[in-house]
Design a protein around this motif. Structure first.
Motif, short mmCIF file in Angstrom:
data_model
loop_
_atom_site.label_atom_id
_atom_site.label_comp_id
_atom_site.label_asym_id
_atom_site.label_seq_id
_atom_site.Cartn_x
_atom_site.Cartn_y
_atom_site.Cartn_z
N UNK A 150 0.81 -1.22 0.00
CA UNK A 150 0.00 0.00 0.00
C UNK A 150 0.84 1.28 0.00
N UNK A 151 2.12 1.20 0.45
CA UNK A 151 2.91 2.42 0.51
C UNK A 151 3.57 2.76 -0.83
N UNK A 152 3.54 1.79 -1.77
CA UNK A 152 4.18 2.03 -3.07
C UNK A 152 3.58 3.24 -3.78
N UNK A 157 5.46 5.97 -6.71
CA UNK A 157 4.41 6.20 -7.71
C UNK A 157 3.70 4.92 -8.14
N UNK A 158 3.51 4.01 -7.18
CA UNK A 158 2.76 2.79 -7.44
C UNK A 158 3.59 1.63 -7.94
N UNK A 160 5.44 -1.20 -7.18
CA UNK A 160 5.75 -2.05 -6.04
C UNK A 160 7.02 -2.86 -6.26
N UNK A 161 7.23 -3.34 -7.48
CA UNK A 161 8.42 -4.12 -7.76
C UNK A 161 9.69 -3.29 -7.52
N UNK A 162 9.66 -2.06 -7.96
CA UNK A 162 10.80 -1.16 -7.72
C UNK A 162 11.02 -0.95 -6.23
N UNK A 163 9.94 -0.74 -5.49
CA UNK A 163 10.04 -0.51 -4.05
C UNK A 163 10.64 -1.72 -3.35
N UNK A 164 10.20 -2.92 -3.74
CA UNK A 164 10.75 -4.15 -3.14
C UNK A 164 12.25 -4.26 -3.40
N UNK A 165 12.66 -3.99 -4.63
CA UNK A 165 14.08 -4.08 -4.99
C UNK A 165 14.91 -3.08 -4.19
N UNK A 166 14.41 -1.85 -4.07
CA UNK A 166 15.15 -0.83 -3.34
C UNK A 166 15.25 -1.19 -1.86
#
Length: 347
Positions: A150-152, A157-158, A160-166
């Motif tokens: 939900x925080x992605x 900007x939505x 989620x895959x990028x957020x997980x990797x970071x």
């Protein structure tokens, strides 16, 4: 010129019993008092200082320094940050004519950052318990914790895959570089909140100095980046993302300033974390330029305390080991009551 060899008296407006409280500084009244005080005590403008002295105050904010706030640094005594700030205020007033510039740092956060509970969930959608949860690469690999989808929307900007990797890269980098693992902290130092503000008594002393010495206080913010912690004011914990693109930047302007001062005095909270990290980074920068510059750094050991959570964690030993290393490198560990040898050596 800052030629004073003796301590100045403490102005009568200072109330030591209010250091552990939150209250409004009466700026106009304090300004008038400061100008009168400067004339009475023959305190010159800071622009005339031959020996330029910087007082770097790390995160002297309500969130760390007022009992009952989110991350109050009680130390082993239980009242450490309040006691530290009483001594710090007295130090500022006693040395008003010697301190050229005061640089307070402000830990600055929003809710959706990698070290706050909302950023992570377990298989049941529950957030980690703050101050009692560390997150390691193994925790993520084993599915104990994952990034909250939900925080992605707010952070990447939505994507989620990028957020997980970071996030995984960040936690892994901390492990590889031998730093503290990612600690999930209580929501703290929230921008716009009371916890973010300077401790009132310290703010009053800093403002008094600003007016009396006609030297603008230089506020430095840290910690706004959602994807990295920022204990040190000089650099975030991780500089590059998973794809090696810049994630955050060093505070090169402040580093340059500190290296140019004749004397740098450091205090604040917490000794084991943001203070130690800042000094460590400063020492690293000093060694790259001239190792003897460490001799101009003074650490106020009685104006800083380590993180101690009774029965949970005590960082006193780690903090003491760090300060011993700083002293070995040439920095001076002093008490706030000591007279700092400042001669009038030209820059």
């Amino acid at each position: 010129m800052n030629t004073q060899t003796s301590k100045l008296p403490i102005p009568p407006h200072f109330n030591p019993t209010k250091v552990g409280e939150v209250w409004r500084v009466l700026y106009q009244d304090i300004a008038a008092t400061a100008e009168t005080w400067a004339k009475q005590q023959n305190i010159p403008p800071a622009s005339l200082d031959k020996t330029r002295v910087c007082l770097l105050l790390i995160d002297v904010q309500n969130t760390f320094c007022i009992p009952g706030f989110e991350l109050f640094v009680g130390g082993q005594s239980g009242t450490a940050a309040v006691d530290d700030n009483l001594r710090l205020c007295e130090f500022i007033y006693h040395n008003l004519g010697k301190i050229t510039t005061i640089i307070p740092t402000l830990d600055t956060h929003t809710a959706m950052q990698i070290f706050h509970p909302i950023f992570w969930v377990n298989a049941n959608g529950e957030h980690p318990t703050p101050a009692a949860t560390n997150i390691t690469p193994a925790d993520i690999d084993n599915g104990i914790w994952k990034v909250n989808p939900a925080v992605a929307n707010s952070v990447t900007n939505g994507d989620y895959e990028l957020l997980e990797k970071q996030a995984y890269h960040y936690v892994n980098q901390l492990s590889q570089e031998g730093k503290y693992p990612l600690i999930v902290w209580p929501y703290h130092s929230i921008l716009g909140g009371i916890g973010h503000a300077l401790v009132s008594s310290v703010e009053e002393a800093i403002f008094f100095h600003c007016i009396a010495r006609q030297s603008q206080t230089q506020f430095e913010l840290k910690g706004e980046n959602a994807l990295t912690e920022n204990y040190s004011i000089l650099r975030p914990e991780v500089l590059f993302g998973f794809d090696q693109s810049p994630l955050a930047q060093k505070n090169t302007k402040l580093i340059k300033q500190l290296l140019e001062y004749d004397v740098v005095i450091i205090g604040g909270q917490a000794k084991s974390h943001c203070v130690a990290w800042t000094i460590e980074d400063l020492l690293t920068e000093i060694k790259q330029v001239d190792a003897t510059l460490a001799n101009k750094v003074y650490l106020l050991e009685d104006c800083t305390s380590p993180v101690v959570v009774p029965g949970v964690v005590d960082y006193t030993e780690q903090a003491d080991v760090s300060f011993a290393r700083f002293a070995e490198a040439g920095m001076h560990i002093i008490k706030s009551t000591e007279v700092i040898p400042l001669g009038d050596t030209p820059r």
